[in-house]
Design a protein around this motif. Sequence first.
Motif, PDB file in Angstrom:
ATOM      1  N   GLY A 219       0.817  -1.215   0.000  1.00  0.00           N
ATOM      2  CA  GLY A 219       0.000   0.000   0.000  1.00  0.00           C
ATOM      3  C   GLY A 219       0.848   1.261   0.000  1.00  0.00           C
ATOM      4  N   PHE A 220       1.921   1.255   0.777  1.00  0.00           N
ATOM      5  CA  PHE A 220       2.833   2.390   0.832  1.00  0.00           C
ATOM      6  C   PHE A 220       3.433   2.658  -0.543  1.00  0.00           C
ATOM      7  CE2 PHE A 220       7.201   3.860   2.627  1.00  0.00           C
ATOM      8  CZ  PHE A 220       6.864   5.193   2.436  1.00  0.00           C
ATOM      9  N   ALA A 221       3.870   1.604  -1.216  1.00  0.00           N
ATOM     10  CA  ALA A 221       4.495   1.764  -2.530  1.00  0.00           C
ATOM     11  C   ALA A 221       3.525   2.332  -3.560  1.00  0.00           C
ATOM     12  CB  ALA A 221       5.054   0.425  -3.007  1.00  0.00           C
ATOM     13  N   ARG A 222       2.302   1.833  -3.570  1.00  0.00           N
ATOM     14  CA  ARG A 222       1.322   2.314  -4.548  1.00  0.00           C
ATOM     15  C   ARG A 222       0.989   3.786  -4.322  1.00  0.00           C
ATOM     16  NH1 ARG A 222      -2.429  -3.179  -4.285  1.00  0.00           N
ATOM     17  NH2 ARG A 222      -1.335  -4.304  -5.951  1.00  0.00           N
ATOM     18  N   ALA A 223       0.785   4.156  -3.062  1.00  0.00           N
ATOM     19  CA  ALA A 223       0.474   5.552  -2.758  1.00  0.00           C
ATOM     20  C   ALA A 223       1.664   6.457  -3.063  1.00  0.00           C
ATOM     21  CB  ALA A 223       0.051   5.685  -1.295  1.00  0.00           C
ATOM     22  N   LEU A 224       2.865   5.995  -2.698  1.00  0.00           N
ATOM     23  CA  LEU A 224       4.074   6.791  -2.947  1.00  0.00           C
ATOM     24  C   LEU A 224       4.293   6.973  -4.439  1.00  0.00           C
ATOM     25  CD1 LEU A 224       6.581   8.186  -1.735  1.00  0.00           C
ATOM     26  CD2 LEU A 224       7.741   5.967  -1.842  1.00  0.00           C
ATOM     27  N   SER A 225       4.068   5.925  -5.211  1.00  0.00           N
ATOM     28  CA  SER A 225       4.210   6.037  -6.666  1.00  0.00           C
ATOM     29  C   SER A 225       3.268   7.100  -7.217  1.00  0.00           C
ATOM     30  CB  SER A 225       3.934   4.693  -7.329  1.00  0.00           C
ATOM     31  OG  SER A 225       3.944   4.808  -8.740  1.00  0.00           O
ATOM     32  N   ASN A 226       2.014   7.051  -6.816  1.00  0.00           N
ATOM     33  CA  ASN A 226       1.050   8.039  -7.304  1.00  0.00           C
ATOM     34  C   ASN A 226       1.414   9.456  -6.887  1.00  0.00           C
ATOM     35  OD1 ASN A 226      -0.597   6.251  -8.676  1.00  0.00           O
ATOM     36  ND2 ASN A 226      -1.925   5.869  -6.915  1.00  0.00           N
ATOM     37  N   GLY A 293       4.327   1.685  -9.474  1.00  0.00           N
ATOM     38  CA  GLY A 293       3.180   1.355  -8.644  1.00  0.00           C
ATOM     39  C   GLY A 293       2.735  -0.084  -8.775  1.00  0.00           C
ATOM     40  N   GLN A 294       3.608  -0.953  -9.274  1.00  0.00           N
ATOM     41  CA  GLN A 294       3.230  -2.329  -9.567  1.00  0.00           C
ATOM     42  C   GLN A 294       3.948  -3.318  -8.639  1.00  0.00           C
ATOM     43  OE1 GLN A 294       0.746  -2.576 -11.800  1.00  0.00           O
ATOM     44  NE2 GLN A 294       0.933  -0.340 -11.944  1.00  0.00           N
ATOM     45  N   VAL A 295       3.449  -4.547  -8.636  1.00  0.00           N
ATOM     46  CA  VAL A 295       4.030  -5.618  -7.824  1.00  0.00           C
ATOM     47  C   VAL A 295       4.372  -6.797  -8.728  1.00  0.00           C
ATOM     48  CG1 VAL A 295       3.704  -7.155  -5.858  1.00  0.00           C
ATOM     49  CG2 VAL A 295       2.568  -4.919  -5.878  1.00  0.00           C
ATOM     50  N   LEU A 296       5.628  -7.236  -8.698  1.00  0.00           N
ATOM     51  CA  LEU A 296       6.044  -8.452  -9.390  1.00  0.00           C
ATOM     52  C   LEU A 296       5.964  -9.627  -8.422  1.00  0.00           C
ATOM     53  CD1 LEU A 296       9.137  -7.318 -11.512  1.00  0.00           C
ATOM     54  CD2 LEU A 296       6.700  -7.244 -12.089  1.00  0.00           C
ATOM     55  N   HIS A 297       5.551 -10.786  -8.910  1.00  0.00           N
ATOM     56  CA  HIS A 297       5.263 -11.933  -8.047  1.00  0.00           C
ATOM     57  C   HIS A 297       6.091 -13.163  -8.419  1.00  0.00           C
ATOM     58  CE1 HIS A 297       1.797 -10.035  -6.086  1.00  0.00           C
ATOM     59  NE2 HIS A 297       1.491  -9.540  -7.277  1.00  0.00           N
ATOM     60  N   PRO A 298       7.395 -13.163  -8.122  1.00  0.00           N
ATOM     61  CA  PRO A 298       8.185 -14.390  -8.316  1.00  0.00           C
ATOM     62  C   PRO A 298       7.944 -15.337  -7.151  1.00  0.00           C
ATOM     63  CG  PRO A 298       9.589 -12.641  -7.477  1.00  0.00           C
ATOM     64  CD  PRO A 298       8.217 -12.037  -7.653  1.00  0.00           C
ATOM     65  N   ASN A 299       6.929 -16.188  -7.283  1.00  0.00           N
ATOM     66  CA  ASN A 299       6.488 -16.967  -6.125  1.00  0.00           C
ATOM     67  C   ASN A 299       6.275 -18.456  -6.431  1.00  0.00           C
ATOM     68  OD1 ASN A 299       3.992 -17.178  -7.459  1.00  0.00           O
ATOM     69  ND2 ASN A 299       3.149 -15.395  -6.416  1.00  0.00           N
ATOM     70  N   GLY A 300       6.840 -18.946  -7.513  1.00  0.00           N
ATOM     71  CA  GLY A 300       6.713 -20.359  -7.828  1.00  0.00           C
ATOM     72  C   GLY A 300       5.403 -20.734  -8.482  1.00  0.00           C
TER      73      GLY A 300
END
Length: 305
Positions: A219-226, A293-300
Motif C-alpha cells: 500500500g505504501f508503494a502504490r500511494a508513494l508512486s502516485n 506502482g506495480q508488484v512483481l510476483h516471483p512466487n513459484g
Amino acid sequence: MSAPSIPEVFKKGWKPPFQEQSGAPGKQHGALEPQPVDDVTADGKPYKASGKLEGKTALITGADSGIGRAVAILFALEGADVTIVYKPEEENDAAATEKYILEKTKGARKVVRAPFDLRKEENCQKLVEKHLKTFGRLDTLVLNHGTQQEIGDVSSIPTEQWNDVFNTNIHSFFYIVKAALPHIPTFNNSTIVFCASVNPSVGHPGLVDYTATKGAIVGFARALSNQIVGEKGIRVNVVAPGPIWTPLIPATMSKDSIQKFGVTTPIGRAGQPVEIATNFVFLASADSSYISGQVLHPNGGVIIA
C-alpha cells in the motif's frame, strides 16, 4: 559443447534440510547449507550482465544475506556501486558479501558496508547521509530488510514482538524514504524498489504480524508512486517473493514446515535468491521505464488475483 547441468536446487521437489538457528533472521556465511544461489540462473549458467545499471549507485538494505545479498551482487555486476546495509551483529555475512562482490567485479565496483539498527529514525537518517557522503548521489533505493517469528495463535503474539515487527518492516521504510527522497535525482530513471511477500495475498496464518507489514509495504508503494512518479519521475515498485531459501527461513521454521517448504508451490520447489534478484535488476533499470506502482510476483506459480 554440452549444455550446463541444472543444479539440484532448481529441480522440482528440492527441499532444504532442516537446520536450526537462533534468532531471526539467521546467519548465512558458514552457517546455512546448502548455500543459497546468488548469481547462477536456473539453466546452470552464470548470471550474464549487460551494463543495465552502469554509472548508478544503489542503497540496499538487508544486503548481507539472502535476497539482499543477491540483489547487491547482481547490481554490482550490472555496473552499480552499492551500499550494503545490515544489522551490526551480521558483520561476518556483510564482509563475505563485500568480498564476493569485489572478487566478481575485479575491484571495478565500490562497496560500502553500513551497519545500522533501522528501527530508529536517526539511524535511517545517518544511513542516507553515509551513502551520500561516499557516492554523492542515490539513484536506486532498495528496501529489502525484514524480520519474522512464526506464532500460530494471534492471542499468543507478544505485544513487544508485534511492535518490533512493525518497527523493522514498515516504520523503517518510511524513515528511509523520508530521508532519501530529497536526494534522489528526478527524471533520471531513478527508482525505489520494496521487497514485500506473497503472504499478504494468501494470508499466512502463522505470520499475522509479518503478513500485515508486508501488506502495508504494498500500500505504501502504490500511494508513494502516485505521489511522486509524475511530479519527480521516480518510479516505485514492489517485488513480492514466494518461498525462498534464505537465512530468514531456518531461524523460524519448524521441522514439519521445512519438509513442506516450497514443494507445495505449482513449480514444486523453493526459490533461490537469484530468481528474485533479477526482478530487482529489471525494476531498477531502464527496461522497466513504463512501470510504476506495480508488484512483481516471483512466487513459484502461485496465482495472485
